[in-house]
Design a protein around this motif. Structure first.
Motif, mmCIF file in Angstrom:
data_model
loop_
_atom_site.group_PDB
_atom_site.id
_atom_site.type_symbol
_atom_site.label_atom_id
_atom_site.label_comp_id
_atom_site.label_asym_id
_atom_site.label_seq_id
_atom_site.Cartn_x
_atom_site.Cartn_y
_atom_site.Cartn_z
ATOM 1 N N SER A 58 6.912 -17.681 -61.969
ATOM 2 C CA SER A 58 7.458 -17.475 -60.755
ATOM 3 C C SER A 58 8.843 -17.845 -60.511
ATOM 4 C CB SER A 58 6.435 -17.306 -59.748
ATOM 5 O OG SER A 58 7.182 -16.632 -58.619
ATOM 6 N N SER A 76 -4.055 -11.169 -60.179
ATOM 7 C CA SER A 76 -3.730 -11.861 -59.033
ATOM 8 C C SER A 76 -4.212 -10.528 -58.006
ATOM 9 C CB SER A 76 -2.276 -12.425 -58.171
ATOM 10 O OG SER A 76 -2.750 -12.535 -56.709
ATOM 11 N N GLY A 80 -7.854 -9.600 -56.032
ATOM 12 C CA GLY A 80 -8.030 -9.638 -54.119
ATOM 13 C C GLY A 80 -6.498 -10.280 -52.961
ATOM 14 N N HIS A 81 -5.729 -10.661 -53.390
ATOM 15 C CA HIS A 81 -4.764 -11.006 -53.265
ATOM 16 C C HIS A 81 -3.405 -10.488 -53.281
ATOM 17 C CE1 HIS A 81 -2.526 -14.487 -51.215
ATOM 18 N NE2 HIS A 81 -1.555 -13.956 -52.613
ATOM 19 N N MET A 83 0.092 -10.118 -52.195
ATOM 20 C CA MET A 83 1.201 -10.896 -52.901
ATOM 21 C C MET A 83 2.180 -10.890 -51.556
ATOM 22 S SD MET A 83 1.373 -13.292 -55.499
ATOM 23 C CE MET A 83 -0.179 -13.149 -56.558
ATOM 24 N N ALA A 84 2.775 -12.494 -51.298
ATOM 25 C CA ALA A 84 4.459 -12.506 -50.239
ATOM 26 C C ALA A 84 5.053 -12.175 -51.065
ATOM 27 C CB ALA A 84 4.263 -13.774 -50.069
ATOM 28 N N ALA A 86 8.158 -12.070 -51.477
ATOM 29 C CA ALA A 86 8.731 -13.124 -52.736
ATOM 30 C C ALA A 86 8.909 -12.367 -54.059
ATOM 31 C CB ALA A 86 9.382 -13.954 -52.286
ATOM 32 N N ALA A 87 7.173 -13.017 -54.290
ATOM 33 C CA ALA A 87 6.703 -12.567 -55.342
ATOM 34 C C ALA A 87 7.348 -11.023 -56.026
ATOM 35 C CB ALA A 87 4.756 -13.334 -55.186
#
Lengths: 310, 227
Positions: A58, A76, A80-81, A83-84, A86-87
């Motif tokens: 990133s 990711s 189970g995450h 992402m924000a 931006a990513a």
């Protein structure tokens, strides 16, 4: 005088017919691209010129545009995450780019491990090592599926705990520690055990980008194939030689396999200018340009049955 | 491969037997590779006591799924506090951490590292650095702490960025003599590590540990009442 051949033995014929520079054109462009991308990240910490921050996982270009590796984000997500933003935007930009130009352009024009494995292959040729432990080229899909499964089960970005692609990229930009041993292991695998072992058989990152660019617009065309003299230089230069035969002998003179890295090795190596860069929709007008060919090309896959050459 | 299928097949088709064998092989391969990778991921998931996560880091098990190891937090830090774990470090490969005794967190009011995180592994919305819970300081060695020995060192108290809130000097009578003892208040301590870095002893007597290691918790009895 002995010809100096930095990119490998198969270019000998091309060097004679086209000259050294033209026989190494794409090789030189590729290395320039790979090295300058790394330098772009490295001149920040070295010289304080912050065009790009972060690394290939990133990054932020000119302190504004985000870029992210979609394979890492997919793991990711499996873990189970959420992402924000931006990513996610960064990954979308990368996905669109490689879906257009061909996913495995990442392998041959960006990834620094490719420099390591190409060097191993070059040395293999120089030393005349022919021992080849056969691996299945689809092993990389197995590893890809396993990496995604392991991410889901453990709730971690599993492949990033071992990924030599990230280790090398991050190592050059941030410091490598003991990671050099992992890179050395890949070099030795490709040199001593299996021809094109890592990039051509095992790396799930390459497999992911291959799937991503399976329908890409930019392709290698064999539009000059009537001039083919069956010397085999392209097949020997190609890191994924199974992609070439359908283009050379099949219905459609295009390399359509998702395994093609668009490295241009075949263009460089061919002494009679059979290959060139093209789009998926440019079907050799040179070959009599029949109007039905676009339609026909949609019907055949990259691995179409071989027909006799003209 | 002696027992060839007697009927010639069109190119590009596979026999049912080959298909099932191939599918089984792939499934087996996926399971074996996935299992090995999972075991490794589990073992790499524990955080060593001396490695502290940057401010704003989400809970460690979530952090492992969120951090893409890009190092944007490392670049945003003006003090070279953060490092990305390399092969051979005890921390999960490529993730950011710092060791308080080497370079602590200097608690920038605008928390640039957390703001730089593109994935949410660090909370970019963290309202203030004082909300950070990188760890908790613990006066781990009473016997060698100079204040305990009756000297007025108090360096940890003086260097604390939230002095008199996170660390106070409390009067105690020890062996009949009055002493000023550095006392950590965990609700204010962010775990920045300045106290551990500056401790004058050869090995720090006050140390910062990840919160779940540093802190106890009140349990419940069999009836479910807090004890």
């Amino acid at each position: 005088m002995k010809l100096i051949d930095l990119a490998g033995e198969p270019r000998r014929g091309a060097i004679r017919s086209k000259g050294w520079l033209k026989a190494h054109k794409y090789w030189l462009l590729r290395r320039t691209s790979q090295i300058s991308l790394l330098l772009l990240f490295a001149i920040g910490p070295w010289l304080g010129l912050w065009f790009v921050q972060g690394n290939f996982a990133s990054s932020r270009v000119l302190d504004s545009v985000p870029l992210s590796d979609p394979f890492i984000l997919l793991q990711s997500a499996m873990a189970g995450h959420v992402m924000a933003t931006a990513a996610l935007i960064g990954a979308l930009v990368v996905v669109l780019f490689y879906a257009f130009v061909g996913g495995r352009v990442y392998c041959s024009w960006v990834c620094p491990v490719n420099i390591v494995t190409d060097t191993a292959h070059w040395l293999r040729e120089q030393l005349g090592i022919t021992r080849d432990r056969k691996l299945n080229r689809n092993a990389r899909l197995t590893i890809l599926a396993a990496a995604l499964g392991a991410s889901m089960v453990t709730g971690t970005i599993a492949w990033e705990l071992v990924n030599p692609v990230s280790v090398l990229q991050r190592g050059i930009i941030f410091g490598i520690g003991f990671g050099w041993a992992l890179i050395a292991a890949i070099f030795l695998l490709d040199l001593c055990i299996t021809r094109r072992g890592w990039c051509g058989h095992l790396c799930p990152v390459g497999a992911f980008y291959g799937l991503l660019g399976a329908k890409s617009v930019i392709r290698i065309s064999a539009r000059g194939r009537q001039g083919c003299e069956n010397c085999g230089a392209c097949l020997r230069a190609c890191p994924e030689p199974h992609v070439i035969a359908p283009a050379l002998k099949g219905n459609v003179p295009l390399v359509l396999s998702r395994d093609c890295t668009t490295c241009g090795g075949c263009i460089d190596a061919c002494p009679s200018d059979v290959f060139s860069l093209a789009t998926r929709f440019q079907i050799a007008n040179h070959e009599g340009g029949c109007n039905g060919e676009t339609k026909m090309h949609r019907q055949v896959s990259g691995d179409t049955a071989l027909i006799q050459p003209k | 491969m002696g027992n060839h299928n007697p009927k010639p097949r069109a190119k590009g088709t596979v026999s049912r037997r080959d298909f099932i064998a191939g599918a089984a092989k792939s499934a087996g391969g996926v399971c074996a590779a996935g299992f090995a990778l999972s075991l490794y991921a589990e073992s790499a998931g524990s955080q060593p006591v001396q490695a502290l996560r940057p401010p704003g880091a989400i809970a460690e098990e979530d952090f492992q799924s969120a951090c893409v190891r890009c190092g944007l937090c490392v670049r945003a830090c003006p003090y070279d506090t953060l490092k990305l774990a390399e092969f051979g470090d005890d921390v999960a490969l490529g993730t950011p951490f710092f060791v308080a005794r080497d370079v602590p967190c200097f608690m920038c009011p605008d928390v640039p590292c957390a703001r730089a995180c593109p994935t949410g592994a660090l909370d970019a919305e963290i309202p203030s650095i004082k909300e950070a819970t990188m760890g908790t300081a613990v006066l781990s060695d009473h016997e060698n702490c100079l204040n305990y020995r009756g000297m007025h060192c108090s360096v940890c108290h003086r260097v604390c960025p939230i002095r008199d809130e996170a660390i106070t000097l409390e009067k105690h009578v020890i062996n009949g003599k009055p002493r000023l003892i550095p006392t950590v208040h965990s609700d204010h301590c962010t775990g920045c590590g300045r106290c551990e870095e500056q401790c004058v002893l050869a090995e720090a007597a006050i140390r910062v540990y990840p919160v779940d290691i540093a802190r106890g918790s009140i349990g419940v009895n069999r009836a479910g009442r807090r004890i």
